[in-house]
Design a protein around this motif. Structure first.
Motif, PDB file in Angstrom:
ATOM      1  N   HIS A  15     -31.353 -35.324  76.328  1.00 38.64           N
ATOM      2  CA  HIS A  15     -31.413 -33.961  75.771  1.00 38.64           C
ATOM      3  C   HIS A  15     -29.584 -33.665  75.339  1.00 38.64           C
ATOM      4  N   SER A  17     -26.356 -31.982  75.903  1.00 38.42           N
ATOM      5  CA  SER A  17     -25.690 -30.578  76.319  1.00 38.42           C
ATOM      6  C   SER A  17     -24.429 -30.524  75.728  1.00 38.42           C
ATOM      7  N   HIS A  45     -25.335 -31.254  81.843  1.00 36.69           N
ATOM      8  CA  HIS A  45     -23.895 -31.099  82.307  1.00 36.69           C
ATOM      9  C   HIS A  45     -23.844 -31.491  83.611  1.00 36.69           C
ATOM     10  N   ASP A  63     -30.689 -22.394  89.384  1.00 43.89           N
ATOM     11  CA  ASP A  63     -31.083 -21.964  88.221  1.00 43.89           C
ATOM     12  C   ASP A  63     -31.984 -20.730  88.612  1.00 43.89           C
ATOM     13  N   ALA A  64     -32.048 -19.864  87.525  1.00 39.62           N
ATOM     14  CA  ALA A  64     -33.237 -18.985  87.897  1.00 39.62           C
ATOM     15  C   ALA A  64     -34.523 -19.275  87.623  1.00 39.62           C
ATOM     16  N   ASN A  68     -37.179 -25.337  85.293  1.00 37.48           N
ATOM     17  CA  ASN A  68     -36.140 -26.185  84.947  1.00 37.48           C
ATOM     18  C   ASN A  68     -35.419 -26.687  86.048  1.00 37.48           C
ATOM     19  N   ASN A  89     -30.478 -16.494  91.414  1.00 34.18           N
ATOM     20  CA  ASN A  89     -29.648 -15.934  90.184  1.00 34.18           C
ATOM     21  C   ASN A  89     -28.089 -16.120  90.624  1.00 34.18           C
ATOM     22  N   PHE A  90     -27.435 -16.372  89.506  1.00 32.95           N
ATOM     23  CA  PHE A  90     -25.879 -16.417  89.672  1.00 32.95           C
ATOM     24  C   PHE A  90     -25.314 -15.072  90.194  1.00 32.95           C
ATOM     25  N   ASP A 107     -23.205 -22.502  81.782  1.00 30.15           N
ATOM     26  CA  ASP A 107     -23.621 -22.651  80.554  1.00 30.15           C
ATOM     27  C   ASP A 107     -24.654 -21.724  80.078  1.00 30.15           C
ATOM     28  N   GLY A 109     -27.454 -18.818  79.097  1.00 30.32           N
ATOM     29  CA  GLY A 109     -28.390 -18.395  78.175  1.00 30.32           C
ATOM     30  C   GLY A 109     -29.516 -19.275  78.444  1.00 30.32           C
TER      31      GLY A 109
HETATM   32  C1  LIG Z   1     -28.379 -23.281  78.418  1.00 29.54           C
HETATM   33  S1  LIG Z   1     -29.181 -23.831  79.785  1.00 29.54           S
HETATM   34  C2  LIG Z   1     -28.302 -24.744  80.604  1.00 29.54           C
HETATM   35  C3  LIG Z   1     -28.423 -26.164  80.181  1.00 29.54           C
HETATM   36  C4  LIG Z   1     -27.737 -27.247  80.982  1.00 29.54           C
HETATM   37  N1  LIG Z   1     -26.138 -26.989  81.017  1.00 29.54           N
HETATM   38  C5  LIG Z   1     -27.884 -28.698  80.707  1.00 29.54           C
HETATM   39  O1  LIG Z   1     -27.146 -29.404  80.082  1.00 29.54           O
HETATM   40  O2  LIG Z   1     -29.215 -28.936  80.826  1.00 29.54           O
HETATM   41  C6  LIG Z   1     -29.006 -22.210  80.717  1.00 29.54           C
HETATM   42  C7  LIG Z   1     -29.856 -22.188  82.198  1.00 29.54           C
HETATM   43  O3  LIG Z   1     -29.421 -21.059  82.717  1.00 29.54           O
HETATM   44  C8  LIG Z   1     -30.446 -20.562  83.527  1.00 29.54           C
HETATM   45  N2  LIG Z   1     -30.016 -19.275  83.809  1.00 29.54           N
HETATM   46  C9  LIG Z   1     -29.911 -18.233  82.796  1.00 29.54           C
HETATM   47  N3  LIG Z   1     -29.497 -17.130  83.347  1.00 29.54           N
HETATM   48  C10 LIG Z   1     -29.214 -17.220  84.669  1.00 29.54           C
HETATM   49  C11 LIG Z   1     -28.808 -16.564  85.980  1.00 29.54           C
HETATM   50  N4  LIG Z   1     -28.472 -15.418  85.502  1.00 29.54           N
HETATM   51  N5  LIG Z   1     -28.754 -17.093  87.027  1.00 29.54           N
HETATM   52  C12 LIG Z   1     -29.213 -18.528  87.117  1.00 29.54           C
HETATM   53  N6  LIG Z   1     -29.654 -19.335  86.210  1.00 29.54           N
HETATM   54  C13 LIG Z   1     -29.724 -18.767  84.933  1.00 29.54           C
HETATM   55  C14 LIG Z   1     -31.771 -20.563  82.514  1.00 29.54           C
HETATM   56  O4  LIG Z   1     -32.871 -20.644  83.283  1.00 29.54           O
HETATM   57  C15 LIG Z   1     -31.636 -21.715  81.926  1.00 29.54           C
HETATM   58  O5  LIG Z   1     -31.987 -22.893  82.554  1.00 29.54           O
END
Ligand SMILES: C[S@@+](CC[C@H](N)C(=O)[O-])C[C@H]1O[C@@H](n2cnc3c(N)ncnc32)[C@H](O)[C@@H]1O
Length: 307
Positions: A15, A17, A45, A63-64, A68, A89-90, A107, A109
């Motif tokens: 997939h 990135s 990533h 990751d939250a 995933n 959660n970050f 990254d 969303g």
């Molecule tokens: C756009 S995806 C990341 C894709 C990844 N960079 C890749 O290459 O596969 C965003 C991820 O961030 C996670 N996410 C969103 N908000 C978050 C937060 N506040 N804390 C931790 N993870 C979070 C989502 O669950 C999602 O899995």
């Protein structure tokens, strides 16, 4: 040479990135460095970043979303660097990270599985329960949030996070109809906006998602804590997908690189500890957008800690 190794590695991934080669070039992890990806997603990533940190590097991934995280774990298990994964959660990055890092990356969303699985409620293209949480183990689903929120709160969220005209009318329909599914939420929007409803759907879902996951507050916490978690020479990069997020990133990074001046003498009081590696946000080229339309709104900004 190293950079080529990382890019070659990514060719095996299934997939895509977003802005991957730009992320690798700007964050440029070196062998032995500590890399932290706070939005692991499917690990795309992260896998490429740690390929550059071999040998001897460390990946700390957050990751939250538990599902995933499981997928990322499978992808990263054959890695040659030490890998530490956290379901977190970050916004809690300070308590998760035990020591400073050389690379910090977010990254923001939604990931593709969120949109693809109707059970998660992220997509208005499929009917499913109105959930929209990244972390299904805590907090309220979107349906529950609607049930406990009054009309004013919902209208404010639609207005602030969806930048919607007619937010009040949509909120009124939502409160009256109490939608429990994505289809039912769509019907509220159509009732409130008529033929304009379809065009507003993405903004409504975005606004509800931001509210339910408290996304802006989480991003603000990350932007406040992240720079202090860098080693000297450390790089912090953020990819955002809408103007509200990008504005926060831009303002936070600008404040960090601005030199404090004495108001009387005009002399620099202290030198800035950070420098922008992206004077303007980096955006995907036409080719990437064609291959991966989800990338079209992406903006990457990066700072470096200079001392
Ligand atoms: C756009 S995806 C990341 C894709 C990844 N960079 C890749 O290459 O596969 C965003 C991820 O961030 C996670 N996410 C969103 N908000 C978050 C937060 N506040 N804390 C931790 N993870 C979070 C989502 O669950 C999602 O899995």
């Amino acid at each position: 040479m190293l950079y080529k190794k990382c890019v070659r590695y990514t060719a095996f991934m299934h997939h895509e990135s977003v802005l991957l080669s730009e992320v690798l070039a700007l964050l440029s992890p070196k062998p032995g460095e500590r890399v932290c990806d706070v939005t692991l997603g499917l690990g795309g990533h992260a896998a490429a970043l740690i390929a550059c940190a071999e040998p001897g590097g460390t990946l700390i991934g957050l990751d939250a979303d538990e599902k995933n995280l499981e997928e990322a774990k499978k992808r990263l298990q054959s890695s040659k660097v030490s890998v530490e994964l956290h379901h977190a959660n970050f916004r809690d990055i300070v308590s998760v990270l035990q020591a400073p890092v050389d690379v910090l990356f977010a990254d923001l969303g939604v990931s593709s599985p969120h949109f693809d699985d109707p059970e998660r409620g992220f997509s208005f293209r499929n009917d499913g329960p109105l959930d929209l949480r990244f972390d299904q183990t805590s907090g309220m689903s979107a349906a529950e949030w609607i049930a406990v929120s009054d009309e004013g709160v919902i209208a404010q969220a639609l207005n602030d996070w969806g930048e919607l005209r007619g937010a009040g009318r949509i909120a009124n329909a939502i409160v009256r109809r109490q939608p429990k599914t994505t289809k039912a939420l769509q019907e509220c929007v159509e009732e409130a906006l008529g033929w304009r409803g379809k065009a507003a759907m993405a903004q409504v879902f975005q606004a509800v998602r931001i509210a339910v996951n408290d996304e802006m507050q989480a991003l603000q916490s990350l932007l406040a804590a992240g720079p202090r978690l860098l080693r000297p020479g450390g790089r912090f990069g953020v990819i955002s997908y809408h103007s509200l997020e990008d504005r926060l990133v831009k303002q936070a990074f600008r404040a960090l690189v601005t030199v404090q001046k004495d108001p009387h003498t005009g002399q620099d009081i202290e030198t800035a500890m950070y420098r922008l590696l992206t004077k303007k946000a980096v955006v995907p080229g036409e080719e990437e957008i064609e291959r991966n339309p989800r990338a079209r709104s992406a903006k990457l900004r990066v700072i470096i800690k200079t001392m």
